[in-house]
Design a protein around this motif. Structure first.
Motif, PDB file in Angstrom:
ATOM      1  N   GLU A 159      49.249  58.647  83.194  1.00 49.64           N
ATOM      2  CA  GLU A 159      50.567  58.071  82.907  1.00 49.64           C
ATOM      3  C   GLU A 159      50.764  56.759  83.675  1.00 49.64           C
ATOM      4  OE1 GLU A 159      54.083  57.116  81.480  1.00 49.64           O
ATOM      5  OE2 GLU A 159      53.106  58.929  80.759  1.00 49.64           O
ATOM      6  N   SER A 163      51.050  52.971  82.107  1.00 52.52           N
ATOM      7  CA  SER A 163      52.315  52.258  82.307  1.00 52.52           C
ATOM      8  C   SER A 163      52.120  50.802  82.707  1.00 52.52           C
ATOM      9  CB  SER A 163      53.177  52.975  83.346  1.00 52.52           C
ATOM     10  OG  SER A 163      52.644  52.791  84.640  1.00 52.52           O
ATOM     11  N   HIS A 171      51.332  51.275  75.870  1.00 55.24           N
ATOM     12  CA  HIS A 171      51.359  52.404  76.804  1.00 55.24           C
ATOM     13  C   HIS A 171      50.961  53.696  76.096  1.00 55.24           C
ATOM     14  CE1 HIS A 171      53.569  55.941  78.314  1.00 55.24           C
ATOM     15  NE2 HIS A 171      53.211  55.508  79.513  1.00 55.24           N
ATOM     16  N   LEU A 175      47.639  55.938  76.680  1.00 55.78           N
ATOM     17  CA  LEU A 175      47.844  57.294  77.174  1.00 55.78           C
ATOM     18  C   LEU A 175      47.202  58.315  76.236  1.00 55.78           C
ATOM     19  CD1 LEU A 175      49.041  58.979  79.443  1.00 55.78           C
ATOM     20  CD2 LEU A 175      51.177  59.068  78.149  1.00 55.78           C
TER      21      LEU A 175
END
Length: 184
Positions: A159, A163, A171, A175
């Motif tokens: 995460e 970010s 993002h 992810l």
């Protein structure tokens, strides 16, 4: 802050220092001020329009700002000017990942990671490479690269890593790949 001070000092000594403007661009990029970073790197390119590092930096800013498609010509330009530029190749691999060109990402990352890149670039490159392999459903390759990244950075958090990228879309895309590769 120290880098910014040094860039200001360099410009006070030579107002036509492309390197100083590139350093300002890096400072603004680190602060996630993408438009300011682009303004500084554009100034560096006005001063020296054939500087491979400035081409690469402009592409880098665009990738982190979530504009990977716009970054491609800048990385390609950097590599035309300096074919051995491992950093430009690494960044090109990152751009390809965000464009869903996973095989091209793997090829570029493999090439870049064979060079002598620093620790942080190795962690980032191995993580992006693991995500690209995972998106290609090449699980053993994804696991190998995830393990290599975790050996260098055992507390790497998917995460937090994702970010870093400038848009929610970037993002989420990163992810997704990292989780498929087994990162937590």
């Amino acid at each position: 802050a120290r880098a910014e001070t040094l860039a200001q000092k360099a410009l006070s000594l030579d107002s036509a220092s492309a390197t100083a403007y590139r350093l300002f661009a890096e400072v603004h990029l680190a602060r996630r001020h993408f438009d300011l970073a682009l303004g500084q790197i554009d100034r560096a390119l006005e001063i020296n329009p054939s500087d491979a590092e400035s081409f690469s930096m402009r592409g880098n800013i665009l990738v982190w700002a979530g504009r990977a498609a716009e970054a491609l010509p800048w990385f390609e330009g950097a590599l035309r000017l300096d074919r051995a530029n491992a950093r430009a190749t690494f960044l090109l691999g990152t751009a390809y990942y965000f464009l869903g060109r996973y095989s091209a990402s793997v090829e570029a990352m493999d090439h870049a990671l064979a060079g002598s890149l620093g620790r942080n670039t190795q962690v980032t490159g191995r993580s992006v490479l693991a995500a690209a392999y995972a998106q290609l459903d090449r699980r053993p390759d994804a696991e190998r690269e995830r393990s290599a990244a975790m050996r260098i950075a055992p507390f790497l958090d998917a995460e937090r890593f994702a970010s870093q990228f400038g848009t929610q879309t970037a993002h989420d895309h990163m992810l997704e790949g990292l989780k498929k590769a087994g990162f937590h």
